[in-house]
Design a protein around this motif. Structure first.
Motif, PDB file in Angstrom:
ATOM      1  N   ILE A  45      -3.206 -14.510  -5.720  1.00  0.00           N
ATOM      2  CA  ILE A  45      -4.070 -13.706  -6.594  1.00  0.00           C
ATOM      3  C   ILE A  45      -4.633 -14.621  -7.677  1.00  0.00           C
ATOM      4  CG2 ILE A  45      -4.145 -11.764  -8.201  1.00  0.00           C
ATOM      5  CD1 ILE A  45      -1.677 -10.636  -6.634  1.00  0.00           C
ATOM      6  N   GLU A  46      -5.931 -14.861  -7.620  1.00  0.00           N
ATOM      7  CA  GLU A  46      -6.577 -15.728  -8.603  1.00  0.00           C
ATOM      8  C   GLU A  46      -7.014 -14.959  -9.843  1.00  0.00           C
ATOM      9  OE1 GLU A  46      -6.863 -19.043  -8.546  1.00  0.00           O
ATOM     10  OE2 GLU A  46      -5.741 -19.079  -6.669  1.00  0.00           O
ATOM     11  N   SER A  47      -7.304 -13.670  -9.688  1.00  0.00           N
ATOM     12  CA  SER A  47      -7.822 -12.877 -10.798  1.00  0.00           C
ATOM     13  C   SER A  47      -7.107 -11.536 -10.857  1.00  0.00           C
ATOM     14  CB  SER A  47      -9.327 -12.656 -10.616  1.00  0.00           C
ATOM     15  OG  SER A  47      -9.791 -11.632 -11.462  1.00  0.00           O
ATOM     16  N   GLU A  48      -6.432 -11.286 -11.971  1.00  0.00           N
ATOM     17  CA  GLU A  48      -5.763  -9.993 -12.138  1.00  0.00           C
ATOM     18  C   GLU A  48      -6.777  -8.864 -12.115  1.00  0.00           C
ATOM     19  OE1 GLU A  48      -3.640  -7.081 -15.298  1.00  0.00           O
ATOM     20  OE2 GLU A  48      -4.488  -8.966 -16.003  1.00  0.00           O
ATOM     21  N   THR A  49      -7.909  -9.039 -12.763  1.00  0.00           N
ATOM     22  CA  THR A  49      -8.931  -7.995 -12.827  1.00  0.00           C
ATOM     23  C   THR A  49      -9.442  -7.647 -11.434  1.00  0.00           C
ATOM     24  OG1 THR A  49      -9.580  -8.752 -15.020  1.00  0.00           O
ATOM     25  CG2 THR A  49     -11.155  -7.382 -13.832  1.00  0.00           C
ATOM     26  N   SER A  50      -9.716  -8.637 -10.637  1.00  0.00           N
ATOM     27  CA  SER A  50     -10.196  -8.378  -9.275  1.00  0.00           C
ATOM     28  C   SER A  50      -9.133  -7.677  -8.444  1.00  0.00           C
ATOM     29  CB  SER A  50     -10.611  -9.674  -8.590  1.00  0.00           C
ATOM     30  OG  SER A  50     -11.741 -10.194  -9.224  1.00  0.00           O
ATOM     31  N   PHE A  51      -7.886  -8.102  -8.597  1.00  0.00           N
ATOM     32  CA  PHE A  51      -6.834  -7.419  -7.844  1.00  0.00           C
ATOM     33  C   PHE A  51      -6.662  -5.984  -8.330  1.00  0.00           C
ATOM     34  CE2 PHE A  51      -2.714  -5.838  -6.756  1.00  0.00           C
ATOM     35  CZ  PHE A  51      -2.767  -6.002  -5.385  1.00  0.00           C
ATOM     36  N   ARG A  52      -6.766  -5.782  -9.636  1.00  0.00           N
ATOM     37  CA  ARG A  52      -6.644  -4.418 -10.178  1.00  0.00           C
ATOM     38  C   ARG A  52      -7.713  -3.509  -9.600  1.00  0.00           C
ATOM     39  NH1 ARG A  52      -6.525  -5.737 -15.763  1.00  0.00           N
ATOM     40  NH2 ARG A  52      -8.551  -4.771 -15.845  1.00  0.00           N
ATOM     41  N   LYS A  53      -8.913  -4.041  -9.397  1.00  0.00           N
ATOM     42  CA  LYS A  53      -9.994  -3.245  -8.794  1.00  0.00           C
ATOM     43  C   LYS A  53      -9.656  -2.884  -7.344  1.00  0.00           C
ATOM     44  CE  LYS A  53     -13.650  -4.981 -11.755  1.00  0.00           C
ATOM     45  NZ  LYS A  53     -14.846  -5.828 -11.839  1.00  0.00           N
ATOM     46  N   ILE A  54      -9.122  -3.846  -6.606  1.00  0.00           N
ATOM     47  CA  ILE A  54      -8.682  -3.574  -5.232  1.00  0.00           C
ATOM     48  C   ILE A  54      -7.592  -2.513  -5.253  1.00  0.00           C
ATOM     49  CG2 ILE A  54      -7.443  -4.538  -3.243  1.00  0.00           C
ATOM     50  CD1 ILE A  54      -8.879  -7.227  -3.865  1.00  0.00           C
ATOM     51  N   HIS A  55      -6.604  -2.707  -6.122  1.00  0.00           N
ATOM     52  CA  HIS A  55      -5.487  -1.773  -6.252  1.00  0.00           C
ATOM     53  C   HIS A  55      -5.987  -0.366  -6.554  1.00  0.00           C
ATOM     54  CE1 HIS A  55      -2.367   0.323  -8.623  1.00  0.00           C
ATOM     55  NE2 HIS A  55      -1.503  -0.285  -7.819  1.00  0.00           N
ATOM     56  N   SER A  56      -6.865  -0.257  -7.516  1.00  0.00           N
ATOM     57  CA  SER A  56      -7.376   1.057  -7.931  1.00  0.00           C
ATOM     58  C   SER A  56      -8.144   1.747  -6.805  1.00  0.00           C
ATOM     59  CB  SER A  56      -8.271   0.882  -9.157  1.00  0.00           C
ATOM     60  OG  SER A  56      -8.789   2.126  -9.561  1.00  0.00           O
ATOM     61  N   LEU A  57      -8.994   1.010  -6.149  1.00  0.00           N
ATOM     62  CA  LEU A  57      -9.792   1.571  -5.057  1.00  0.00           C
ATOM     63  C   LEU A  57      -8.897   2.100  -3.933  1.00  0.00           C
ATOM     64  CD1 LEU A  57     -12.568   1.981  -3.657  1.00  0.00           C
ATOM     65  CD2 LEU A  57     -12.359  -0.367  -2.826  1.00  0.00           C
ATOM     66  N   ILE A  58      -7.962   1.278  -3.495  1.00  0.00           N
ATOM     67  CA  ILE A  58      -7.117   1.668  -2.363  1.00  0.00           C
ATOM     68  C   ILE A  58      -6.128   2.759  -2.759  1.00  0.00           C
ATOM     69  CG2 ILE A  58      -5.402   0.886  -0.681  1.00  0.00           C
ATOM     70  CD1 ILE A  58      -6.802  -1.857  -0.743  1.00  0.00           C
ATOM     71  N   THR A  59      -5.509   2.640  -3.919  1.00  0.00           N
ATOM     72  CA  THR A  59      -4.502   3.641  -4.290  1.00  0.00           C
ATOM     73  C   THR A  59      -5.124   5.010  -4.536  1.00  0.00           C
ATOM     74  OG1 THR A  59      -4.503   2.913  -6.610  1.00  0.00           O
ATOM     75  CG2 THR A  59      -2.779   2.012  -5.158  1.00  0.00           C
ATOM     76  N   ASP A  60      -6.350   5.059  -5.019  1.00  0.00           N
ATOM     77  CA  ASP A  60      -7.027   6.359  -5.142  1.00  0.00           C
ATOM     78  C   ASP A  60      -7.161   7.024  -3.770  1.00  0.00           C
ATOM     79  OD1 ASP A  60      -7.284   6.139  -7.881  1.00  0.00           O
ATOM     80  OD2 ASP A  60      -9.420   5.633  -7.844  1.00  0.00           O
ATOM     81  N   ILE A  61      -7.554   6.252  -2.784  1.00  0.00           N
ATOM     82  CA  ILE A  61      -7.696   6.778  -1.415  1.00  0.00           C
ATOM     83  C   ILE A  61      -6.337   7.223  -0.887  1.00  0.00           C
ATOM     84  CG2 ILE A  61      -8.300   6.175   0.972  1.00  0.00           C
ATOM     85  CD1 ILE A  61     -10.320   4.102  -0.315  1.00  0.00           C
ATOM     86  N   ALA A  84      -7.399  14.461   5.317  1.00  0.00           N
ATOM     87  CA  ALA A  84      -6.751  13.166   5.076  1.00  0.00           C
ATOM     88  C   ALA A  84      -7.237  12.133   6.096  1.00  0.00           C
ATOM     89  CB  ALA A  84      -5.231  13.305   5.142  1.00  0.00           C
ATOM     90  N   LYS A  85      -7.297  12.517   7.354  1.00  0.00           N
ATOM     91  CA  LYS A  85      -7.779  11.615   8.395  1.00  0.00           C
ATOM     92  C   LYS A  85      -9.204  11.156   8.095  1.00  0.00           C
ATOM     93  CE  LYS A  85      -7.313  13.180  12.583  1.00  0.00           C
ATOM     94  NZ  LYS A  85      -7.134  14.062  13.757  1.00  0.00           N
ATOM     95  N   LEU A  86     -10.051  12.105   7.731  1.00  0.00           N
ATOM     96  CA  LEU A  86     -11.442  11.779   7.432  1.00  0.00           C
ATOM     97  C   LEU A  86     -11.533  10.840   6.225  1.00  0.00           C
ATOM     98  CD1 LEU A  86     -14.409  12.242   8.124  1.00  0.00           C
ATOM     99  CD2 LEU A  86     -14.385  14.206   6.581  1.00  0.00           C
ATOM    100  N   LEU A  87     -10.768  11.128   5.199  1.00  0.00           N
ATOM    101  CA  LEU A  87     -10.755  10.287   4.008  1.00  0.00           C
ATOM    102  C   LEU A  87     -10.350   8.857   4.358  1.00  0.00           C
ATOM    103  CD1 LEU A  87     -10.891  10.294   0.799  1.00  0.00           C
ATOM    104  CD2 LEU A  87      -8.416  10.555   0.916  1.00  0.00           C
ATOM    105  N   LEU A  88      -9.275   8.706   5.100  1.00  0.00           N
ATOM    106  CA  LEU A  88      -8.800   7.371   5.469  1.00  0.00           C
ATOM    107  C   LEU A  88      -9.807   6.643   6.358  1.00  0.00           C
ATOM    108  CD1 LEU A  88      -5.044   8.213   6.134  1.00  0.00           C
ATOM    109  CD2 LEU A  88      -5.972   6.942   4.182  1.00  0.00           C
ATOM    110  N   LYS A  89     -10.358   7.346   7.337  1.00  0.00           N
ATOM    111  CA  LYS A  89     -11.301   6.730   8.266  1.00  0.00           C
ATOM    112  C   LYS A  89     -12.617   6.346   7.588  1.00  0.00           C
ATOM    113  CE  LYS A  89     -11.830   8.869  12.162  1.00  0.00           C
ATOM    114  NZ  LYS A  89     -11.848   9.864  13.249  1.00  0.00           N
TER     115      LYS A  89
END
Length: 184
Positions: A45-61, A84-89
């Protein structure tokens, strides 16, 4: 000794796979990321901010999908599963694109991007294979076991991401402290 040396560098002693994570007890995931492979993931992980954005996007889903899977029984449950299936897909592939974008920018490294992408694809595959409750009686498989597997996979992925967020945060805090120490 050799394991420790490898874990402090860029290569782990052994790579963590999606199946390892799904099959692990929750505490084992935390130990793997926060203790055994902390330095390795810190280097990924080079950037905490970039990882936080990934984390936020995926965890919301993931959080929304888990709520939908946990909805009430009967027809509402089938509707929740389908939602749920539709959301994940629909949305996890967008998260995959964002992971690739951050990898292309050099903000997360290949191995971490590959594990995250593999987890996304596993969840999409599990959601596509999940059948409605009407198929539980033997025709075509599906049903409760696949629902449980999908819920387990969602929870394990969430825990993995949360553990990585801790690593990213402590890496940033450590580098900030080092910078401040150098200014004195």
């Amino acid at each position: 000794m050799q394991d420790m040396q490898q874990n402090q560098g860029n290569e782990p002693a052994e790579k963590i796979t999606v199946d390892d994570l799904i099959g692990s007890e929750p505490i084992q995931i935390v130990k793997k990321v926060l203790e055994e492979k902390r330095n390795y993931y810190s280097n990924q992980i080079e950037s905490e901010t970039s990882f936080r954005k990934i984390h936020s996007l995926i965890t919301d889903i993931l959080d929304n999908a888990e709520v939908m899977l946990s909805s009430t029984s009967g027809n509402a449950n089938d509707q929740g599963k389908n939602a749920a299936k539709l959301l994940l897909k629909e949305y996890l592939p967008m998260a995959r694109v964002y992971i690739e974008y951050q990898k292309a920018r050099g903000l997360i490294k290949d191995d971490l991007a590959n594990v995250l992408t593999a987890f996304i694809m596993k969840l999409v595959d599990l959601s596509e294979g999940m059948q409605g409750t009407q198929n539980q009686t033997g025709s075509g498989g599906g049903g409760k076991n696949e629902e449980i597997d999908l819920r387990t996979a969602i929870r394990r992925f969430r825990l993995f991401l949360d553990s990585l967020a801790v690593v990213a945060k402590t890496k940033r805090k450590k580098s900030t402290n080092e910078e401040e120490g150098g200014r004195q």
